[in-house]
Design a protein around this motif. Structure first.
Motif, PDB file in Angstrom:
ATOM      1  N   PHE A   1       0.875  -1.167   0.000  1.00  0.00           N
ATOM      2  CA  PHE A   1       0.000   0.000   0.000  1.00  0.00           C
ATOM      3  C   PHE A   1       0.919   1.225   0.000  1.00  0.00           C
ATOM      4  N   VAL A   2       0.900   1.996  -1.076  1.00  0.00           N
ATOM      5  CA  VAL A   2       1.855   3.088  -1.258  1.00  0.00           C
ATOM      6  C   VAL A   2       1.080   4.380  -1.515  1.00  0.00           C
ATOM      7  N   TRP A   3       1.373   5.408  -0.702  1.00  0.00           N
ATOM      8  CA  TRP A   3       0.738   6.716  -0.849  1.00  0.00           C
ATOM      9  C   TRP A   3       1.809   7.791  -0.963  1.00  0.00           C
ATOM     10  N   VAL A   4       1.495   8.827  -1.740  1.00  0.00           N
ATOM     11  CA  VAL A   4       2.444   9.911  -1.978  1.00  0.00           C
ATOM     12  C   VAL A   4       1.725  11.257  -1.906  1.00  0.00           C
ATOM     13  N   ALA A   5       2.519  12.298  -1.691  1.00  0.00           N
ATOM     14  CA  ALA A   5       2.081  13.675  -1.916  1.00  0.00           C
ATOM     15  C   ALA A   5       2.826  14.152  -3.151  1.00  0.00           C
ATOM     16  N   ALA A   6       2.086  14.605  -4.145  1.00  0.00           N
ATOM     17  CA  ALA A   6       2.691  14.962  -5.424  1.00  0.00           C
ATOM     18  C   ALA A   6       2.240  16.348  -5.865  1.00  0.00           C
ATOM     19  N   GLU A   7       3.155  17.041  -6.527  1.00  0.00           N
ATOM     20  CA  GLU A   7       2.855  18.328  -7.141  1.00  0.00           C
ATOM     21  C   GLU A   7       3.376  18.276  -8.559  1.00  0.00           C
ATOM     22  N   ASP A   8       2.459  18.386  -9.496  1.00  0.00           N
ATOM     23  CA  ASP A   8       2.796  18.139 -10.899  1.00  0.00           C
ATOM     24  C   ASP A   8       3.350  16.720 -11.004  1.00  0.00           C
ATOM     25  N   CYS A   9       4.574  16.568 -11.486  1.00  0.00           N
ATOM     26  CA  CYS A   9       5.149  15.221 -11.618  1.00  0.00           C
ATOM     27  C   CYS A   9       6.157  14.920 -10.520  1.00  0.00           C
ATOM     28  N   LYS A  10       6.268  15.798  -9.524  1.00  0.00           N
ATOM     29  CA  LYS A  10       7.289  15.634  -8.489  1.00  0.00           C
ATOM     30  C   LYS A  10       6.689  15.043  -7.219  1.00  0.00           C
ATOM     31  N   ILE A  11       7.318  13.997  -6.679  1.00  0.00           N
ATOM     32  CA  ILE A  11       6.897  13.386  -5.424  1.00  0.00           C
ATOM     33  C   ILE A  11       7.553  14.131  -4.270  1.00  0.00           C
ATOM     34  N   LEU A  12       6.734  14.662  -3.362  1.00  0.00           N
ATOM     35  CA  LEU A  12       7.231  15.457  -2.243  1.00  0.00           C
ATOM     36  C   LEU A  12       7.212  14.683  -0.925  1.00  0.00           C
ATOM     37  N   ALA A  13       6.400  13.635  -0.853  1.00  0.00           N
ATOM     38  CA  ALA A  13       6.335  12.823   0.364  1.00  0.00           C
ATOM     39  C   ALA A  13       5.853  11.422  -0.018  1.00  0.00           C
ATOM     40  N   HIS A  14       6.208  10.469   0.835  1.00  0.00           N
ATOM     41  CA  HIS A  14       5.902   9.056   0.546  1.00  0.00           C
ATOM     42  C   HIS A  14       5.775   8.311   1.862  1.00  0.00           C
ATOM     43  N   PHE A  15       4.833   7.377   1.923  1.00  0.00           N
ATOM     44  CA  PHE A  15       4.700   6.480   3.076  1.00  0.00           C
ATOM     45  C   PHE A  15       4.015   5.215   2.555  1.00  0.00           C
ATOM     46  N   ALA A  16       4.474   4.050   3.021  1.00  0.00           N
ATOM     47  CA  ALA A  16       3.966   2.790   2.476  1.00  0.00           C
ATOM     48  C   ALA A  16       3.887   1.731   3.562  1.00  0.00           C
ATOM     49  N   ALA A  17       3.190   0.645   3.241  1.00  0.00           N
ATOM     50  CA  ALA A  17       3.083  -0.507   4.146  1.00  0.00           C
ATOM     51  C   ALA A  17       3.173  -1.786   3.327  1.00  0.00           C
ATOM     52  N   VAL A  18       4.085  -2.655   3.731  1.00  0.00           N
ATOM     53  CA  VAL A  18       4.293  -3.942   3.071  1.00  0.00           C
ATOM     54  C   VAL A  18       3.479  -4.999   3.808  1.00  0.00           C
ATOM     55  N   PRO A  19       2.616  -5.743   3.116  1.00  0.00           N
ATOM     56  CA  PRO A  19       1.809  -6.760   3.804  1.00  0.00           C
ATOM     57  C   PRO A  19       2.622  -8.003   4.160  1.00  0.00           C
ATOM     58  N   TYR A  20       2.297  -8.585   5.300  1.00  0.00           N
ATOM     59  CA  TYR A  20       2.898  -9.830   5.768  1.00  0.00           C
ATOM     60  C   TYR A  20       1.802 -10.722   6.336  1.00  0.00           C
ATOM     61  N   LYS A  21       1.998 -12.011   6.182  1.00  0.00           N
ATOM     62  CA  LYS A  21       1.136 -12.984   6.855  1.00  0.00           C
ATOM     63  C   LYS A  21       1.740 -13.234   8.237  1.00  0.00           C
ATOM     64  N   ILE A  22       0.969 -12.982   9.273  1.00  0.00           N
ATOM     65  CA  ILE A  22       1.474 -13.072  10.641  1.00  0.00           C
ATOM     66  C   ILE A  22       0.576 -13.980  11.472  1.00  0.00           C
ATOM     67  N   LYS A  23       1.188 -14.898  12.191  1.00  0.00           N
ATOM     68  CA  LYS A  23       0.464 -15.729  13.147  1.00  0.00           C
ATOM     69  C   LYS A  23       0.185 -14.889  14.391  1.00  0.00           C
ATOM     70  N   VAL A  24      -1.073 -14.767  14.740  1.00  0.00           N
ATOM     71  CA  VAL A  24      -1.472 -14.046  15.945  1.00  0.00           C
ATOM     72  C   VAL A  24      -2.276 -15.012  16.792  1.00  0.00           C
ATOM     73  N   PHE A  25      -1.597 -15.598  17.772  1.00  0.00           N
ATOM     74  CA  PHE A  25      -2.173 -16.625  18.627  1.00  0.00           C
ATOM     75  C   PHE A  25      -2.652 -17.802  17.767  1.00  0.00           C
ATOM     76  N   ASP A  26      -3.922 -18.044  17.664  1.00  0.00           N
ATOM     77  CA  ASP A  26      -4.385 -19.229  16.937  1.00  0.00           C
ATOM     78  C   ASP A  26      -4.892 -18.906  15.534  1.00  0.00           C
ATOM     79  N   ARG A  27      -4.566 -17.715  15.027  1.00  0.00           N
ATOM     80  CA  ARG A  27      -5.030 -17.313  13.698  1.00  0.00           C
ATOM     81  C   ARG A  27      -3.863 -16.812  12.858  1.00  0.00           C
ATOM     82  N   GLU A  28      -4.024 -16.840  11.537  1.00  0.00           N
ATOM     83  CA  GLU A  28      -3.091 -16.195  10.631  1.00  0.00           C
ATOM     84  C   GLU A  28      -3.789 -14.993  10.011  1.00  0.00           C
ATOM     85  N   LEU A  29      -3.186 -13.808  10.171  1.00  0.00           N
ATOM     86  CA  LEU A  29      -3.756 -12.568   9.679  1.00  0.00           C
ATOM     87  C   LEU A  29      -2.834 -11.934   8.646  1.00  0.00           C
ATOM     88  N   ARG A  30      -3.384 -11.115   7.802  1.00  0.00           N
ATOM     89  CA  ARG A  30      -2.579 -10.309   6.877  1.00  0.00           C
ATOM     90  C   ARG A  30      -2.428  -8.933   7.504  1.00  0.00           C
TER      91      ARG A  30
END
Length: 327
Positions: A48-77
């Motif tokens: 999941f990738v988000w940016v702040a852009a002005e014209d064609c220039k990227i001024l800010a960026h923040f992202a999240a990479v998904p992982y499959k994680i075991k949380v107690f007795d379940r597997e979550l994304r």
């Protein structure tokens, strides 16, 4: 200026912004790394990738990479937030928070219940004060110098083998199934994840090794080498076995040290959380504990059954390789 989702072609401008801000010489990102990390090469899906852009220039960026994680007795994304970048003249004006708000909304709408991250010194305070993160883990750094590495001896006998892994096969799925019950919260270390994380990265080479007894896989360790000026450094990125199998964990650490010895490594480091037995073996193997300025923070994106449980670090198992941002 517009805050929006990533669009095809943004990656070149994102990397240009990254280069202007991140001046350190190690772990430099390039386009091949970007496609490996952020696209659907990841078996858990595209980032999941988000940016702040002005014209064609990227001024800010923040992202999240998904992982499959075991949380107690379940597997979550769930996800790992990375790449908090803001053009210098726009820093300290709240722009990263606005980009982050859109990112977290996107994560919630797509059923990603929580996100962890490793903010740098510049963004740590913002993550906690304005972005909903809270402290989870403050890692110790386990360090061994060349003099200690050179004392290690190979001790594999009988029907035991420590060998290089060229492919993560079905045996690694079985290892995860048989051992994961001992870990309450951990990234799912199945073969597809391991292939992507440690064999498919195009810009950095990793060295995974397995320990076998009577031809049965008992555990694995993943190592990394990198040069910093005249110093050759080694990392223990991951180590996994049944959490109470001291013999296997000792063999893995001993095998890793033998690898570092053969490569004439000057210093090796490891930070790991959630298995005291591993820490005891590291200590007995010559590693010394030092404080590391590596805070792991976490935020809940949407309410779910274990929203409070994930905030308790006593439930977590975490290794260096669980971060694609740093290692």
């Amino acid at each position: 200026m517009k805050i929006r989702k990533y669009q095809k072609g943004d990656e070149k401008e994102i990397l240009s912004l990254d280069r202007r801000l991140e001046t350190h010489p190690w772990n430099r990102r390039d386009l091949s790394n970007w496609y490996w990390k952020y696209t659907d090469q990841n078996p858990s899906g595209a980032s999941f990738v988000w940016v702040a852009a002005e014209d064609c220039k990227i001024l800010a960026h923040f992202a999240a990479v998904p992982y499959k994680i075991k949380v107690f007795d379940r597997e979550l994304r769930a996800s790992h937030s990375i790449g908090a970048l803001v053009e210098e003249k726009y820093q300290n004006k709240g722009l990263l928070k606005f980009v982050g708000d859109k990112l977290f909304e996107d994560l919630s709408e797509n059923g990603i219940p929580f996100t962890y991250g490793f903010p740098n010194d510049r963004s740590y305070g913002l993550h906690k004060s304005h972005m909903g993160y809270s402290d989870l883990i403050q890692f110790d750094n386990w360090v061994i110098q060349k003099s200690g590495i050179n004392k290690v001896h190979s001790e594999h006998v009988g029907s035991t083998v420590f060998k290089k892994i060229d492919n993560f096969d079905d045996a690694f799925d079985e290892l995860w199934r048989s051992c994961s019950c001992g870990y309450e919260i951990a990234i799912v270390r199945d073969k597809e994840y391991l292939k992507w994380r440690y064999l498919s990265r195009p810009d950095v080479k990793y060295y995974p090794y397995g320990f076998y007894r009577d031809n049965n896989l008992k555990g694995f360790i993943v190592l990394k080498l990198y040069q910093e000026d005249k110093v050759l450094r080694g990392n223990v990125l991951d180590i996994f076995a049944r959490r109470d199998d001291g013999d296997t964990l000792s063999e893995l650490i001993n095998g890793g040290l033998n690898f570092f010895k053969e490569k004439s490594v000057d210093e090796a480091t490891c930070w790991i959380w959630g298995n005291v037995l591993i820490e005891d073996i590291l200590c007995n193997s010559g590693f010394e504990r030092a404080r590391a300025n590596v805070p792991l923070v976490i935020r809940v994106n949407k309410d779910f059954e274990n929203a409070e449980g994930i905030k308790n670090n006593e439930h977590w198992f975490f290794a260096m390789g669980d971060s694609t941002e740093i290692f």
